[in-house]
Design a protein around this motif. Structure first.
Motif, PDB file in Angstrom:
ATOM      1  N   ILE A 129       0.877  -1.160   0.000  1.00 52.90           N
ATOM      2  CA  ILE A 129       0.000   0.000   0.000  1.00 52.90           C
ATOM      3  C   ILE A 129       0.922   1.220   0.000  1.00 52.90           C
ATOM      4  CG2 ILE A 129      -0.268  -0.009   2.534  1.00 52.90           C
ATOM      5  CD1 ILE A 129      -3.288   0.737   0.663  1.00 52.90           C
ATOM      6  N   THR A 130       0.656   2.140  -0.914  1.00 56.50           N
ATOM      7  CA  THR A 130       1.504   3.328  -1.018  1.00 56.50           C
ATOM      8  C   THR A 130       0.764   4.533  -0.434  1.00 56.50           C
ATOM      9  OG1 THR A 130       2.537   2.418  -2.969  1.00 56.50           O
ATOM     10  CG2 THR A 130       2.833   4.766  -2.606  1.00 56.50           C
ATOM     11  N   VAL A 131       1.500   5.300   0.357  1.00 60.15           N
ATOM     12  CA  VAL A 131       0.923   6.511   0.949  1.00 60.15           C
ATOM     13  C   VAL A 131       1.617   7.714   0.319  1.00 60.15           C
ATOM     14  CG1 VAL A 131       0.481   7.760   3.086  1.00 60.15           C
ATOM     15  CG2 VAL A 131       0.652   5.262   3.117  1.00 60.15           C
ATOM     16  N   PHE A 132       0.798   8.630  -0.201  1.00 54.69           N
ATOM     17  CA  PHE A 132       1.335   9.865  -0.774  1.00 54.69           C
ATOM     18  C   PHE A 132       0.995  11.026   0.138  1.00 54.69           C
ATOM     19  CE2 PHE A 132       0.347   7.222  -4.420  1.00 54.69           C
ATOM     20  CZ  PHE A 132       1.544   7.265  -5.096  1.00 54.69           C
ATOM     21  N   GLY A 133       1.832  12.036   0.143  1.00 54.67           N
ATOM     22  CA  GLY A 133       1.500  13.224   0.919  1.00 54.67           C
ATOM     23  C   GLY A 133       2.060  14.468   0.228  1.00 54.67           C
ATOM     24  N   ALA A 134       1.381  15.547   0.454  1.00 55.53           N
ATOM     25  CA  ALA A 134       1.877  16.823  -0.080  1.00 55.53           C
ATOM     26  C   ALA A 134       1.598  17.902   0.945  1.00 55.53           C
ATOM     27  CB  ALA A 134       1.187  17.144  -1.394  1.00 55.53           C
ATOM     28  N   VAL A 135       2.509  18.893   1.011  1.00 57.31           N
ATOM     29  CA  VAL A 135       2.375  19.980   1.969  1.00 57.31           C
ATOM     30  C   VAL A 135       2.369  21.294   1.197  1.00 57.31           C
ATOM     31  CG1 VAL A 135       3.236  20.871   4.145  1.00 57.31           C
ATOM     32  CG2 VAL A 135       4.042  18.651   3.310  1.00 57.31           C
ATOM     33  N   THR A 136       1.513  22.186   1.605  1.00 59.17           N
ATOM     34  CA  THR A 136       1.597  23.539   1.035  1.00 59.17           C
ATOM     35  C   THR A 136       1.797  24.518   2.172  1.00 59.17           C
ATOM     36  OG1 THR A 136      -0.774  23.804   1.222  1.00 59.17           O
ATOM     37  CG2 THR A 136       0.072  23.089  -0.910  1.00 59.17           C
ATOM     38  N   GLU A 137       2.465  25.603   1.879  1.00 57.91           N
ATOM     39  CA  GLU A 137       2.630  26.676   2.855  1.00 57.91           C
ATOM     40  C   GLU A 137       2.852  27.950   2.059  1.00 57.91           C
ATOM     41  OE1 GLU A 137       6.232  26.515   5.060  1.00 57.91           O
ATOM     42  OE2 GLU A 137       7.172  25.212   3.600  1.00 57.91           O
ATOM     43  N   GLU A 138       2.719  29.081   2.732  1.00 53.84           N
ATOM     44  CA  GLU A 138       2.775  30.341   2.001  1.00 53.84           C
ATOM     45  C   GLU A 138       4.157  30.612   1.429  1.00 53.84           C
ATOM     46  OE1 GLU A 138       1.030  32.805   4.911  1.00 53.84           O
ATOM     47  OE2 GLU A 138      -0.936  32.732   3.972  1.00 53.84           O
ATOM     48  N   GLU A 139       5.171  30.429   2.254  1.00 55.46           N
ATOM     49  CA  GLU A 139       6.521  30.591   1.721  1.00 55.46           C
ATOM     50  C   GLU A 139       7.364  29.398   2.190  1.00 55.46           C
ATOM     51  OE1 GLU A 139       8.608  33.773   3.764  1.00 55.46           O
ATOM     52  OE2 GLU A 139       6.810  34.108   4.937  1.00 55.46           O
ATOM     53  N   VAL A 140       8.157  28.884   1.304  1.00 52.96           N
ATOM     54  CA  VAL A 140       8.984  27.746   1.654  1.00 52.96           C
ATOM     55  C   VAL A 140      10.194  28.238   2.432  1.00 52.96           C
ATOM     56  CG1 VAL A 140      10.369  25.866   0.751  1.00 52.96           C
ATOM     57  CG2 VAL A 140       8.224  26.487  -0.370  1.00 52.96           C
ATOM     58  N   ARG A 141      10.292  27.766   3.673  1.00 56.25           N
ATOM     59  CA  ARG A 141      11.439  28.176   4.486  1.00 56.25           C
ATOM     60  C   ARG A 141      12.582  27.193   4.309  1.00 56.25           C
ATOM     61  NH1 ARG A 141       8.137  29.080   9.867  1.00 56.25           N
ATOM     62  NH2 ARG A 141       6.538  28.079   8.614  1.00 56.25           N
ATOM     63  N   GLY A 142      13.709  27.532   4.803  1.00 56.86           N
ATOM     64  CA  GLY A 142      14.912  26.738   4.577  1.00 56.86           C
ATOM     65  C   GLY A 142      14.871  25.333   5.154  1.00 56.86           C
ATOM     66  N   GLN A 143      14.269  25.186   6.329  1.00 61.53           N
ATOM     67  CA  GLN A 143      14.281  23.894   7.009  1.00 61.53           C
ATOM     68  C   GLN A 143      13.436  22.852   6.276  1.00 61.53           C
ATOM     69  OE1 GLN A 143      15.794  22.570   9.470  1.00 61.53           O
ATOM     70  NE2 GLN A 143      16.937  24.311  10.258  1.00 61.53           N
ATOM     71  N   GLU A 144      13.939  21.631   6.254  1.00 60.14           N
ATOM     72  CA  GLU A 144      13.166  20.608   5.555  1.00 60.14           C
ATOM     73  C   GLU A 144      12.140  19.961   6.505  1.00 60.14           C
ATOM     74  OE1 GLU A 144      16.920  17.530   6.071  1.00 60.14           O
ATOM     75  OE2 GLU A 144      16.030  17.890   4.102  1.00 60.14           O
ATOM     76  N   TYR A 145      11.156  19.318   5.879  1.00 58.36           N
ATOM     77  CA  TYR A 145      10.118  18.634   6.651  1.00 58.36           C
ATOM     78  C   TYR A 145      10.610  17.286   7.178  1.00 58.36           C
ATOM     79  CZ  TYR A 145       6.809  21.953   4.674  1.00 58.36           C
ATOM     80  OH  TYR A 145       6.141  23.091   4.325  1.00 58.36           O
ATOM     81  N   GLU A 146      10.016  16.882   8.262  1.00 59.09           N
ATOM     82  CA  GLU A 146      10.256  15.535   8.779  1.00 59.09           C
ATOM     83  C   GLU A 146       8.914  14.812   8.751  1.00 59.09           C
ATOM     84  OE1 GLU A 146      11.362  17.079  12.468  1.00 59.09           O
ATOM     85  OE2 GLU A 146      13.236  17.876  11.712  1.00 59.09           O
ATOM     86  N   VAL A 147       8.925  13.578   8.255  1.00 59.38           N
ATOM     87  CA  VAL A 147       7.654  12.869   8.086  1.00 59.38           C
ATOM     88  C   VAL A 147       7.708  11.502   8.753  1.00 59.38           C
ATOM     89  CG1 VAL A 147       6.092  11.831   6.391  1.00 59.38           C
ATOM     90  CG2 VAL A 147       7.119  14.056   5.929  1.00 59.38           C
ATOM     91  N   ALA A 148       6.616  11.154   9.431  1.00 60.77           N
ATOM     92  CA  ALA A 148       6.478   9.806   9.989  1.00 60.77           C
ATOM     93  C   ALA A 148       5.106   9.277   9.590  1.00 60.77           C
ATOM     94  CB  ALA A 148       6.607   9.834  11.500  1.00 60.77           C
ATOM     95  N   ILE A 149       5.066   8.029   9.145  1.00 59.19           N
ATOM     96  CA  ILE A 149       3.785   7.443   8.739  1.00 59.19           C
ATOM     97  C   ILE A 149       3.629   6.099   9.456  1.00 59.19           C
ATOM     98  CG2 ILE A 149       2.394   6.659   6.785  1.00 59.19           C
ATOM     99  CD1 ILE A 149       4.070   8.565   5.057  1.00 59.19           C
ATOM    100  N   VAL A 150       2.456   5.909  10.060  1.00 57.76           N
ATOM    101  CA  VAL A 150       2.216   4.688  10.839  1.00 57.76           C
ATOM    102  C   VAL A 150       1.006   3.960  10.265  1.00 57.76           C
ATOM    103  CG1 VAL A 150       1.667   3.760  13.117  1.00 57.76           C
ATOM    104  CG2 VAL A 150       3.068   5.825  12.922  1.00 57.76           C
ATOM    105  N   VAL A 151       1.154   2.670  10.018  1.00 55.25           N
ATOM    106  CA  VAL A 151       0.001   1.850   9.651  1.00 55.25           C
ATOM    107  C   VAL A 151      -0.276   0.946  10.837  1.00 55.25           C
ATOM    108  CG1 VAL A 151      -0.918   0.103   8.085  1.00 55.25           C
ATOM    109  CG2 VAL A 151       0.548   1.919   7.200  1.00 55.25           C
ATOM    110  N   ALA A 152      -1.471   1.074  11.441  1.00 59.58           N
ATOM    111  CA  ALA A 152      -1.787   0.289  12.635  1.00 59.58           C
ATOM    112  C   ALA A 152      -3.031  -0.536  12.396  1.00 59.58           C
ATOM    113  CB  ALA A 152      -1.986   1.225  13.824  1.00 59.58           C
ATOM    114  N   GLY A 153      -2.940  -1.832  12.748  1.00 59.56           N
ATOM    115  CA  GLY A 153      -4.095  -2.729  12.608  1.00 59.56           C
ATOM    116  C   GLY A 153      -4.970  -2.666  13.844  1.00 59.56           C
ATOM    117  N   PRO A 154      -6.115  -3.314  13.797  1.00 57.33           N
ATOM    118  CA  PRO A 154      -7.034  -3.294  14.938  1.00 57.33           C
ATOM    119  C   PRO A 154      -6.403  -3.904  16.191  1.00 57.33           C
ATOM    120  CG  PRO A 154      -7.750  -4.903  13.283  1.00 57.33           C
ATOM    121  CD  PRO A 154      -6.646  -4.116  12.677  1.00 57.33           C
TER     122      PRO A 154
END
Lengths: 247, 307
Positions: free
Chosen positions: A41-66
């Motif tokens: 299963i592929t998870v896509f994500g996109a972020v928008t913001e008014e101005e792109v600042r120098g620091q990069e994003y950090e991303v964590a994705i969790v798939v949890a079952g019941p």
């Protein structure tokens, strides 16, 4: 192709407002058919913001079952024999728990962050509960160990790929022995360990087609399922007798 | 080729289980036993949970007994009255067995009881069979005729409720017959075995049944008790996997035909000696699993009543 469409959908869906996270799954249901050998299963994500600042994003994705109630048993040597002697019950063990981190998080994330957002196994409900009593802790650790060996628990660093500074993607492997149920896919967006946005989506994993029909037959009509199995068995045996007698 | 098993909830290679069924079918055809005592451990060893293994082997035993039972019936090598009496006990035994099976599974001691029982019964029966087979071989070498018939054990001939079994040419009490059916039905349901390897020697040595009707009668009994056990397991444990059972059946019935041909070409004493060694081998395998340190001390399972 499907992935591309999903990706496009994500990109088009991104509105032009500040600091917003949009994510999408390549499918919102995974069907376990009789030839199921695991899936992705592929998870896509996109972020928008008014101005792109120098620091990069950090991303964590969790798939949890019941969450499911589990019994953990420990063997001990009694009079030379290895027997189950002690057991612990945990009532809310996620049946599946896989964490994917972007490279910057896997390198430098503080334990505090990992613990707070459950990007680790130590702060899952049952582990936390067990950590208050040292004699329970080993049992909770054993659950995590066994689940990791079954590929049902995993934590992978550098697993989220950035396609652009504000577009990312990751693929989760769903092994063939994956438990069925409603899963939750959580996407966390951080910058310098500050949570900017988060999104949760559900993912349904279900038996489908022939295997689903057999499972629900067995579950809902156990008497007829049993009788049917006996008829199949007798027919198979009888047919085999006929075939081999002629030869 | 891969197949997802809906009850066992895992994907397996079709050919592995067809082959497993065929190998065990071959042995069962050769010796005239159900083969459950080999198939259940093999399934457990391959990663199927003990509950699913035990419950799924029962319909496989039905399939493998059917064709053999039909051919014994045609040759009038089944004692129908004896089969009915054994079955009467078998129904009670299976019902008790399925209740005990559920209890043990909930307590987490199912695996232990399965291992201990395999060691005890297979070890005992295998040992007795080995002794008997070696004696028979010894006698054959000395050129003496083996003892035939003879009287029952004193305690059996002293029991009341005597019944005449015409085809077996026996006049014995119904108590040991029903008791035998009950015990083997119970064991079979808990352990996932037909129990032929216990039934056959018990009929011969305990009841002194003539050998020409022993195997047929045992098969007829196994066919019906295992059919009942299949239904009871479906109702009580929900652990019968139809697709896995079909794979094992197809392999099993084919293997059994070839096994039966080889079995007919071999001498009775040699067959019994081989079977004794096989039974003892499985017992030793289980004995080792009890005494050797397991790879992982911990195990997890869903709490009873879920999944």
């Amino acid at each position: 192709m499907r992935l591309l469409i999903a990706l496009l959908a994500v990109l088009l869906a991104v509105p032009a407002s500040a600091e917003k996270l949009v994510s999408a799954l390549s499918e919102d249901a995974v069907e376990i058919t009789s030839n199921f050998t695991g899936s992705y299963i592929t998870v896509f994500g996109a972020v928008t913001e008014e101005e792109v600042r120098g620091q990069e994003y950090e991303v964590a994705i969790v798939v949890a079952g019941p969450d499911l109630p589990l019994v953990v048993r420990k063997k001990d040597r009694v009079a030379g024999l290895w027997l189950n002697t002690q057991s612990r019950e945990f009532f809310d063990v996620p049946s599946f728990y896989v964490v994917h981190l972007s490279e910057n998080l896997s390198v430098a994330a503080s334990q505090d962050l990992l613990t707070r957002y459950k990007l680790d196994f130590v702060n899952l409900g049952f582990s936390r509960e067990a950590s208050y009593a040292p004699e329970d802790e080993a049992f909770a650790r054993a659950v995590v160990d066994i689940k990791q060996r079954q590929e049902l628990y995993a934590k992978r660093g550098d697993a989220v790929e950035f396609l652009a500074p504000n577009v990312f993607r990751t693929s989760f492997h769903l092994p063939s022995a994956i438990p069925v149920g409603t899963y939750h896919v959580s996407v966390y967006l951080f910058r310098e360990e500050q949570l900017l946005a988060a999104q949760v989506q559900s993912l349904v994993i279900e038996k489908s087609g022939f295997s689903d029909r057999i499972a629900s037959f067995a579950d809902q009509q156990p008497l007829f399922y049993g009788l049917f199995t006996v008829v199949v068995a007798i027919t198979t045996g009888w047919l085999a007798g006929l075939i081999f007698r002629r030869n | 080729m891969q197949l997802y098993l809906p009850i066992a909830e895992l994907t397996v290679n079709i050919f592995l289980y067809l082959g497993m069924g065929a190998a065990v079918g071959f042995i069962s055809g050769m010796f005239g036993v159900g083969g459950g005592f080999l198939l259940t451990p093999l399934l457990i060893f391959s990663g199927i949970t003990p509950a699913v293994a035990v419950a799924t082997v029962t319909p496989q035993i039905v399939a493998s007994s059917t064709s053999a039972a039909i051919s014994y019936w045609r040759r009038r090598m089944i004692d129908p009255k004896m089969t009915l009496f054994l079955l009467f006990g078998g129904i009670i035994g299976s019902s008790l067995g399925v209740v005990v099976f559920r209890k043990l599974r909930a307590l987490g001691q199912l695996d232990l009881i399965i291992s201990l029982s395999y060691v005890t019964f297979l070890g005992l029966i295998g040992g007795l069979m080995l002794r008997e087979a070696l004696r028979a071989l010894w006698r054959a070498r000395r050129g003496r005729q083996p003892r035939r018939g003879g009287s029952h054990h004193l305690w059996i001939s002293g029991l009341p409720f005597k019944v005449r079994f015409r085809r077996s040419k026996l006049y014995v009490s119904a108590i040991p017959v029903i008791g035998l059916g009950l015990s083997i039905g119970f064991l079979g349901t808990v352990l996932g075995i037909g129990g032929g390897f216990i039934m056959v020697p018990a009929l011969i040595y305990l009841l002194r049944m003539p050998t020409n009707v022993v195997i047929g009668t045992s098969l007829g009994y196994i066919l019906f008790t295992m059919a009942l056990a299949t239904v009871l397991h479906s109702l009580a444990t929900g652990a019968v996997d139809l697709l896995l059972a079909i794979l094992l059946m197809i392999g099993g019935v084919v293997g059994a035909q070839f096994g039966a041909q080889l079995g007919q070409a071999m001498r009775g004493e040699q067959l019994r000696l081989l079977l004794a060694l096989l039974v003892l081998g499985v017992a030793i395998r289980f004995l080792l699993s009890l005494f050797l340190k397991p790879e992982d001390l911990y195990s997890i399972s869903l709490m009873a009543g879920f999944g």
